[in-house]
Design a protein around this motif. Structure first.
Motif, PDB file in Angstrom:
ATOM      1  N   HIS A  12       0.825  -1.209   0.000  1.00 50.57           N
ATOM      2  CA  HIS A  12       0.000   0.000   0.000  1.00 50.57           C
ATOM      3  C   HIS A  12       0.862   1.264   0.000  1.00 50.57           C
ATOM      4  O   HIS A  12       0.543   2.238  -0.688  1.00 50.57           O
ATOM      5  CB  HIS A  12      -0.962   0.012   1.180  1.00 50.57           C
ATOM      6  N   ALA A  13       1.959   1.245   0.744  1.00 51.04           N
ATOM      7  CA  ALA A  13       2.860   2.402   0.779  1.00 51.04           C
ATOM      8  C   ALA A  13       3.504   2.623  -0.595  1.00 51.04           C
ATOM      9  O   ALA A  13       3.613   3.763  -1.062  1.00 51.04           O
ATOM     10  CB  ALA A  13       3.934   2.204   1.843  1.00 51.04           C
ATOM     11  N   LEU A  14       3.901   1.542  -1.248  1.00 47.33           N
ATOM     12  CA  LEU A  14       4.507   1.662  -2.567  1.00 47.33           C
ATOM     13  C   LEU A  14       3.496   2.113  -3.618  1.00 47.33           C
ATOM     14  O   LEU A  14       3.829   2.884  -4.517  1.00 47.33           O
ATOM     15  CB  LEU A  14       5.135   0.331  -2.988  1.00 47.33           C
ATOM     16  N   ILE A  15       2.250   1.652  -3.504  1.00 42.85           N
ATOM     17  CA  ILE A  15       1.208   2.094  -4.434  1.00 42.85           C
ATOM     18  C   ILE A  15       0.983   3.592  -4.287  1.00 42.85           C
ATOM     19  O   ILE A  15       0.860   4.316  -5.285  1.00 42.85           O
ATOM     20  CB  ILE A  15      -0.100   1.300  -4.217  1.00 42.85           C
ATOM     21  N   GLN A  16       0.946   4.071  -3.061  1.00 45.41           N
ATOM     22  CA  GLN A  16       0.781   5.502  -2.830  1.00 45.41           C
ATOM     23  C   GLN A  16       1.974   6.275  -3.396  1.00 45.41           C
ATOM     24  O   GLN A  16       1.807   7.325  -4.026  1.00 45.41           O
ATOM     25  CB  GLN A  16       0.619   5.804  -1.351  1.00 45.41           C
ATOM     26  N   GLU A  17       3.173   5.749  -3.184  1.00 42.54           N
ATOM     27  CA  GLU A  17       4.373   6.395  -3.721  1.00 42.54           C
ATOM     28  C   GLU A  17       4.330   6.428  -5.253  1.00 42.54           C
ATOM     29  O   GLU A  17       4.687   7.426  -5.872  1.00 42.54           O
ATOM     30  CB  GLU A  17       5.617   5.637  -3.239  1.00 42.54           C
ATOM     31  N   ASN A  61       9.520  -2.119  -9.688  1.00 42.38           N
ATOM     32  CA  ASN A  61      10.085  -3.456  -9.457  1.00 42.38           C
ATOM     33  C   ASN A  61       9.653  -4.023  -8.108  1.00 42.38           C
ATOM     34  O   ASN A  61       9.337  -5.206  -7.997  1.00 42.38           O
ATOM     35  CB  ASN A  61      11.604  -3.430  -9.566  1.00 42.38           C
ATOM     36  N   HIS A  62       9.645  -3.181  -7.091  1.00 44.45           N
ATOM     37  CA  HIS A  62       9.205  -3.646  -5.771  1.00 44.45           C
ATOM     38  C   HIS A  62       7.717  -4.020  -5.789  1.00 44.45           C
ATOM     39  O   HIS A  62       7.328  -5.026  -5.194  1.00 44.45           O
ATOM     40  CB  HIS A  62       9.473  -2.596  -4.694  1.00 44.45           C
ATOM     41  N   LEU A  63       6.913  -3.213  -6.459  1.00 40.91           N
ATOM     42  CA  LEU A  63       5.487  -3.532  -6.557  1.00 40.91           C
ATOM     43  C   LEU A  63       5.266  -4.838  -7.316  1.00 40.91           C
ATOM     44  O   LEU A  63       4.433  -5.653  -6.924  1.00 40.91           O
ATOM     45  CB  LEU A  63       4.729  -2.390  -7.241  1.00 40.91           C
TER      46      LEU A  63
END
Length: 75
Positions: A21-26, A50-52
């Protein structure tokens, strides 16, 4: 023992979900920063994507291209 090793190495499912969720927001708020080169922007963008993808999120090539072009500064 295997469960302990898995949690130690990968984290819990709650942690994984929170990280996703934090990466999606980023990703959604991604913008080119002042003084940043296109190469730097591309590296940051690739790192997030890549992380997502490693967390199970999939992207269409066209979606990524449009997102990247929209985040660039006019200069």
């Amino acid at each position: 023992m295997w469960d302990i090793l898995e949690v130690t190495h990968e984290g819990t499912h709650d942690f994984e979900r929170a990280r996703k969720h934090a990466l999606i927001q980023e990703y959604e708020l991604f913008r080119m920063q002042k003084g940043e080169t296109i190469c730097d922007v591309q590296k940051r963008f690739s790192h997030i994507v890549n992380h997502l993808m490693s967390l199970g999120k999939s992207f269409d090539k066209e979606e990524l291209t449009i997102k990247f072009l929209k985040c660039l500064d006019r200069t």
